[in-house]
Write a protein that holds these residues in place. Structure first.
Motif, PDB file in Angstrom:
ATOM      1  N   ARG A 166       3.357   1.365   9.578  1.00 30.63           N
ATOM      2  CA  ARG A 166       2.961   0.673   8.347  1.00 30.63           C
ATOM      3  C   ARG A 166       3.668   1.265   7.126  1.00 30.63           C
ATOM      4  N   PHE A 207      10.592 -11.611   8.120  1.00 32.42           N
ATOM      5  CA  PHE A 207       9.334 -10.872   7.973  1.00 32.42           C
ATOM      6  C   PHE A 207       9.064 -10.423   6.529  1.00 32.42           C
ATOM      7  N   GLY A 210       5.336 -14.637  13.926  1.00 37.55           N
ATOM      8  CA  GLY A 210       5.108 -14.022  12.624  1.00 37.55           C
ATOM      9  C   GLY A 210       4.523 -12.633  12.718  1.00 37.55           C
ATOM     10  N   GLN A 211       4.145 -12.221  13.932  1.00 36.77           N
ATOM     11  CA  GLN A 211       3.578 -10.889  14.140  1.00 36.77           C
ATOM     12  C   GLN A 211       4.097 -10.325  15.458  1.00 36.77           C
ATOM     13  N   ASP A 263      -1.135  -6.683   8.594  1.00 39.68           N
ATOM     14  CA  ASP A 263      -0.504  -5.854   9.623  1.00 39.68           C
ATOM     15  C   ASP A 263       0.512  -6.663  10.426  1.00 39.68           C
ATOM     16  N   LEU A 264       1.753  -6.178  10.400  1.00 41.41           N
ATOM     17  CA  LEU A 264       2.827  -6.901  11.081  1.00 41.41           C
ATOM     18  C   LEU A 264       2.833  -6.602  12.576  1.00 41.41           C
ATOM     19  N   PHE A 265       2.317  -5.439  12.955  1.00 45.74           N
ATOM     20  CA  PHE A 265       2.237  -5.057  14.364  1.00 45.74           C
ATOM     21  C   PHE A 265       0.781  -5.129  14.816  1.00 45.74           C
ATOM     22  N   ALA A 266       0.523  -5.911  15.842  1.00 45.35           N
ATOM     23  CA  ALA A 266      -0.830  -5.986  16.397  1.00 45.35           C
ATOM     24  C   ALA A 266      -1.226  -4.619  16.952  1.00 45.35           C
ATOM     25  N   TYR A 289       7.658  -4.632   2.706  1.00 44.41           N
ATOM     26  CA  TYR A 289       6.658  -5.523   3.295  1.00 44.41           C
ATOM     27  C   TYR A 289       5.316  -5.323   2.608  1.00 44.41           C
TER      28      TYR A 289
END
Length: 279
Positions: free
Chosen positions: A202, A6, A252-253, A214-217, A210
């Protein structure tokens, strides 16, 4: 484990308190400001309470860092001590050589002298006690007597108590009413709301290196917020397990399904009782 996948430089959701990861969410930021203002006004007793995992120890460390240049601090992380041991611990933290003290009277005399020296140097002395709900009743009373050390014009020792809600029950006893009356400021750490949980996730990802989208939906954040009840420690656990699930699937997310997988694998989150509800 999943850091390189990630684009992270380190694990972002470790449970060890790290002041670099502190998010100034409303409740936590307001509590820190209240503590600093109250201490600078030389108030005597201040109390901070919060449920397990709300960030009391992290706030405690932040406070100690803030006070480092303007006060002499004594930090007691485990106060389940008899009165004499508490006196010795506080004295040692403030730079007293307790090896020369043969009894409680000598310990208190040496501690009082040290506090007077600090007052003459115009340096406040602040005692910070974490996990204060663990203090035996006799030790709580001894703590009150400790704050009787003062000159005609100056309070020699200020005390900040950090504890779980059980601390309120302990201080509610009739036998401790004198100490309870001395608490001039108090604050309670509240869980994070939905918006703050998203900001918290975040923020920690950014601090861990990072810098992508946005890595988290949003749906995953909602699941984590609901399942954690906004408790930062649970948010950390669920976010970490969600990343593991996404990494394991080669995604990827972090999607909702990954967050749900994390919830099902976390007993303390399951107890929130939302599983099966529509999120």
């Amino acid at each position: 484990m999943y850091e390189s996948h990630f684009g992270l430089q380190e694990a972002p959701f470790a449970l060890t308190p790290n002041t670099r990861y502190f998010l100034r969410a409303p409740s936590h930021s307001e509590s820190l400001e209240l503590l600093l203002v109250a201490l600078r006004q030389r108030e005597g007793f201040i109390k901070v309470t919060g449920e397990v995992g709300t960030g009391k120890t992290l706030l405690c460390r932040l406070l100690l860092n803030e006070l480092d240049k303007e006060a002499c601090t004594a930090y007691i992380p485990n106060p389940h001590l008899p009165p004499q041991t508490l006196y010795e611990a506080v004295a040692e933290e403030l730079g007293v050589n307790v090896a020369d003290c043969k009894n409680t009277h000598q310990t208190l005399k040496a501690l009082n002298q040290r506090l007077i020296e600090l007052a003459m140097e115009r340096k406040p002395a602040v005692l910070v006690i974490d996990e204060a709900q663990a203090m035996p009743e006799q030790t709580i009373e001894a703590l009150r007597l400790l704050t009787n050390l003062e000159t005609e014009s100056t309070r020699l020792l200020q005390v900040v108590l950090f504890g779980q809600p059980e601390l309120d029950a302990s201080l509610g006893k009739a036998s401790l009413r004198q100490l309870r009356q001395r608490i001039t400021f108090q604050t309670r750490l509240a869980p994070l709301n939905k918006e703050s949980v998203g900001q918290y996730i975040r923020h920690r990802l950014t601090q861990a290196g990072y810098n992508g989208a946005d890595l988290f939906a949003p749906s995953a954040v909602r699941v984590i917020w609901k399942a954690s009840g906004g408790i930062p420690r649970l948010v950390n656990i669920l976010a970490h397990k969600s990343l593991l699930a996404a990494w394991g699937a080669g995604a990827g997310q972090v999607a909702r399904k990954h967050a749900m997988q994390a919830v099902r694998d976390t007993e303390s989150a399951n107890s929130v009782g939302f599983l099966g509800a529509r999120l």
